[in-house]
Design an enzyme around this catalytic site. Structure first.
Site, PDB file in Angstrom:
ATOM      1  N   TYR A  83       0.831  -1.202   0.000  1.00  0.00           N
ATOM      2  CA  TYR A  83       0.000   0.000   0.000  1.00  0.00           C
ATOM      3  C   TYR A  83       0.868   1.256   0.000  1.00  0.00           C
ATOM      4  O   TYR A  83       0.571   2.228  -0.697  1.00  0.00           O
ATOM      5  CB  TYR A  83      -0.943   0.017   1.205  1.00  0.00           C
ATOM      6  N   PHE A 135      -6.432  22.485 -24.183  1.00  0.00           N
ATOM      7  CA  PHE A 135      -6.707  21.062 -24.315  1.00  0.00           C
ATOM      8  C   PHE A 135      -7.953  20.787 -23.471  1.00  0.00           C
ATOM      9  O   PHE A 135      -8.138  21.409 -22.423  1.00  0.00           O
ATOM     10  CB  PHE A 135      -5.526  20.189 -23.870  1.00  0.00           C
ATOM     11  N   THR A 136      -8.786  19.859 -23.936  1.00  0.00           N
ATOM     12  CA  THR A 136     -10.105  19.645 -23.340  1.00  0.00           C
ATOM     13  C   THR A 136     -10.072  19.507 -21.819  1.00  0.00           C
ATOM     14  O   THR A 136     -10.670  20.313 -21.108  1.00  0.00           O
ATOM     15  CB  THR A 136     -10.758  18.403 -23.966  1.00  0.00           C
ATOM     16  N   ASP A 226       2.769  20.988 -19.889  1.00  0.00           N
ATOM     17  CA  ASP A 226       2.023  19.765 -20.165  1.00  0.00           C
ATOM     18  C   ASP A 226       2.984  18.892 -20.975  1.00  0.00           C
ATOM     19  O   ASP A 226       3.160  19.077 -22.174  1.00  0.00           O
ATOM     20  CB  ASP A 226       0.747  20.068 -20.953  1.00  0.00           C
ATOM     21  N   LYS A 269       0.462   8.539 -23.271  1.00  0.00           N
ATOM     22  CA  LYS A 269       0.929   8.988 -24.592  1.00  0.00           C
ATOM     23  C   LYS A 269       2.397   8.593 -24.752  1.00  0.00           C
ATOM     24  O   LYS A 269       2.687   7.461 -25.058  1.00  0.00           O
ATOM     25  CB  LYS A 269       0.743  10.496 -24.740  1.00  0.00           C
ATOM     26  N   ARG A 393     -12.018  16.671 -34.109  1.00  0.00           N
ATOM     27  CA  ARG A 393     -11.387  17.721 -33.325  1.00  0.00           C
ATOM     28  C   ARG A 393     -11.803  19.037 -33.966  1.00  0.00           C
ATOM     29  O   ARG A 393     -11.068  19.614 -34.766  1.00  0.00           O
ATOM     30  CB  ARG A 393      -9.858  17.561 -33.307  1.00  0.00           C
ATOM     31  N   PHE A 460     -17.974  15.853 -26.641  1.00  0.00           N
ATOM     32  CA  PHE A 460     -17.562  15.022 -27.783  1.00  0.00           C
ATOM     33  C   PHE A 460     -17.512  13.537 -27.446  1.00  0.00           C
ATOM     34  O   PHE A 460     -17.660  12.698 -28.323  1.00  0.00           O
ATOM     35  CB  PHE A 460     -16.202  15.485 -28.316  1.00  0.00           C
TER      36      PHE A 460
HETATM   37  C1  LIG Z   1      -4.308  13.188 -23.145  1.00  0.00           C
HETATM   38  C2  LIG Z   1      -3.862  14.514 -22.768  1.00  0.00           C
HETATM   39  C3  LIG Z   1      -4.120  15.034 -21.492  1.00  0.00           C
HETATM   40  C4  LIG Z   1      -4.962  14.307 -20.459  1.00  0.00           C
HETATM   41  O1  LIG Z   1      -4.385  13.104 -20.090  1.00  0.00           O
HETATM   42  P1  LIG Z   1      -5.261  11.806 -19.719  1.00  0.00           P
HETATM   43  O2  LIG Z   1      -4.238  10.780 -19.419  1.00  0.00           O
HETATM   44  O3  LIG Z   1      -6.097  11.476 -20.922  1.00  0.00           O
HETATM   45  O4  LIG Z   1      -6.103  12.141 -18.537  1.00  0.00           O
HETATM   46  C5  LIG Z   1      -3.610  16.288 -21.213  1.00  0.00           C
HETATM   47  N1  LIG Z   1      -2.917  17.000 -22.114  1.00  0.00           N
HETATM   48  C6  LIG Z   1      -2.669  16.533 -23.350  1.00  0.00           C
HETATM   49  C7  LIG Z   1      -1.890  17.369 -24.296  1.00  0.00           C
HETATM   50  C8  LIG Z   1      -3.133  15.284 -23.720  1.00  0.00           C
HETATM   51  O5  LIG Z   1      -2.900  14.850 -24.964  1.00  0.00           O
END
Ligand SMILES: *Cc1c(COP(=O)(O)O)cnc(C)c1O
Length: 469
Positions: A83, A135-136, A226, A269, A393, A460
């Site tokens: 844990y 970004f969303t 980011d 990613k 997009r 979306f």
């Molecule tokens: C995917 C993404 C996020 C969010 O990450 P998640 O792992 O999907 O929560 C943030 N910023 C960018 C540029 C992304 O491509």
């Protein structure tokens, strides 16, 4: 990709191939047109609502769709599921420090977990958060914390045909204008995405990162990166920016991160895993608060919603992601498809970005108005044609302005063909090129859509549509 080289008069063809071989395969299902028609209707013409089993080549996203290596799979077996204080946490911390250079690590279940925490800590109601294109999830977490996102990306980013090699760059004049307007005290940090997903995977130059840092420092504003696709950004700096050709990817990455105070990261990613993310930060006070919040929302600060084995796979993924040959093959695959589509004059965003080809739906379907959701319609048509799944997009992703209630009308109306890392071969790329060209030949027949169901947040993902008859 083929490049001609060799001594005068004797051109030699040099091809590259994927820098891996295949040990295990996953079988694909090939569907008929009738089956696809039924599946698309059932999914409300939203590719997010299709069943993966009904998809042939899945280019919905490069998020969590990566193929792990044998080394990463072996790492799963070394998961320490204690844990607290799992050894895998310390391995991850070591690699985050070594490759990204930040002092403190808070693991999260994925990128938005980190965005949530940093937004809650740094943003006060009424604050402004400048960023190089929204970004969303990033913008939503800023808004939920009471902040307003302000786009400070360079104008070139909004032009699908501008060939600037660093279209992700921040426009310093826009940042200065914002500071003059609202005052630096109302700007807790500037958020810089490397590469910029919504602009087509466009990179930010090292020079720009340096300048952003200098400007923010002058005004006492933090820079939070980011870093979701920072490895791919580092590759572009090496290939495109003067003075970096001889630097290694890890050297470039470290320098990039040195111009920021911390990062949010979606390991799904760059880092070649199926789940995972983190927040990394240099300030002790912010780290302390993040450790407090992560316990509430994600899990203990040494696992943050991840199993020990997930942290191990991500830690090993960092090492593989920073490998030049991997990045060259990954981005080379995207470039290969771009070259194939360009030969048939299919309109897409140039230059080709790191993780995806973005078809220009406005140019592809000039007979549709933006309120008829051209990109959504194009993604649906590509699925019908060949079982390839892409993502909208454009206006659907952009959502609504919370003040006026009207849609945001983004300049770019795109369909994203996103490449999972190490999953598909060059032959799949050929099928993709042929399918898109076929849809392009029949483009005049493609009709727009009506939205018949609209969720409140991030619409979306779950919105439903019907063809306009
Ligand atoms: C995917 C993404 C996020 C969010 O990450 P998640 O792992 O999907 O929560 C943030 N910023 C960018 C540029 C992304 O491509």
């Amino acid at each position: 990709m083929n490049t001609s080289s060799g001594t005068a008069g004797t051109p030699t063809k040099r091809s590259w191939a994927e820098p891996f071989k295949i040990k295990m395969v996953e079988l694909l299902k090939v569907t008929t047109l009738e089956e696809r028609k039924a599946a698309l209707k059932e999914a409300g013409y939203n590719t997010f609502l299709l069943k993966s089993d009904d998809v042939y080549i899945d280019l919905l996203t490069d998020s969590g769709t990566n193929a792990m290596s044998d080394v990463q799979w072996a790492g799963l077996m070394l998961g320490d599921e204690a844990y607290a204080g799992s050894r895998n946490y310390y391995n991850l911390e070591d690699n985050v420090r070594k490759f990204y250079g930040y002092k403190y690590l808070v693991p999260t279940h994925q990128g938005r977990g980190a965005e949530h925490i940093i937004s809650q800590i740094l943003i006060k109601p009424g604050d402004f958060v400048p960023g190089n294109m929204y970004f969303t999830t990033t913008r939503l977490h800023q808004e939920l914390a009471g902040g307003s996102f302000v786009d400070v990306i360079c104008d070139e980013a909004h032009d699908a045909n501008n060939l600037n090699p660093f279209k992700g760059n921040v426009d310093l004049k826009k940042v200065e204008a914002l500071i003059a307007k609202v005052g630096a005290k109302k700007i807790p940090y500037l958020s810089v995405a490397v590469t910029v997903n919504m602009a087509g995977g466009q990179p930010v130059s090292m020079e720009n990162l340096r300048d952003v840092r200098a400007l923010c420092k002058k005004h006492g504003i933090r820079v939070i990166m980011d870093a979701t696709r920072a490895m791919e950004n580092a590759y572009f700096i090496k290939i495109r920016e003067k003075g970096f050709a001889d630097k290694t990817i890890p050297e470039i990455l470290l320098e990039m991160c040195s111009y920021s105070d911390g990062c949010t990261m979606s390991g799904k990613k760059d880092l070649l895993v199926n789940i995972g993310g983190f927040l990394a930060i240099n300030e002790w006070e912010v780290f302390e608060e993040a450790r407090n919040l992560v316990v509430v929302y994600e899990g203990l600060h040494t696992y943050g919603g991840l199993a020990g084995r997930d942290m191990e796979a991500m830690s090993r993924g960092i090492v593989e992601a920073a490998n030049y040959d991997h990045l060259r093959a990954r981005i080379g695959q995207v470039e290969y498809v771009g070259e194939g589509l360009a030969k048939a004059d299919v309109p897409f965003v140039l230059p080709v970005g790191g993780h995806a080809i973005f078809l220009d739906a406005k140019k592809f379907l000039p007979h549709l108005k933006q309120t008829q959701f051209p990109a959504q319609a194009l993604a649906a048509e590509l699925y019908l044609e060949s079982g390839i799944r892409a993502m909208e997009r454009g206006i659907v992703s952009a959502g609504r302005n919370k003040e006026t209630g009207d849609h945001y009308y983004p300049a770019l109306e795109l369909v994203r063909l996103t490449f999972p890392r190490r999953v598909y071969t060059q032959a799949h790329c050929d099928v993709l090129i042929e399918s898109v060209i076929e849809v392009y030949r029949n483009r005049n027949k493609i009709k727009g859509l009506n939205m018949i169901y609209e969720p409140k947040y991030l619409r979306f993902f779950q919105a439903r549509f019907e063809p306009i008859v």
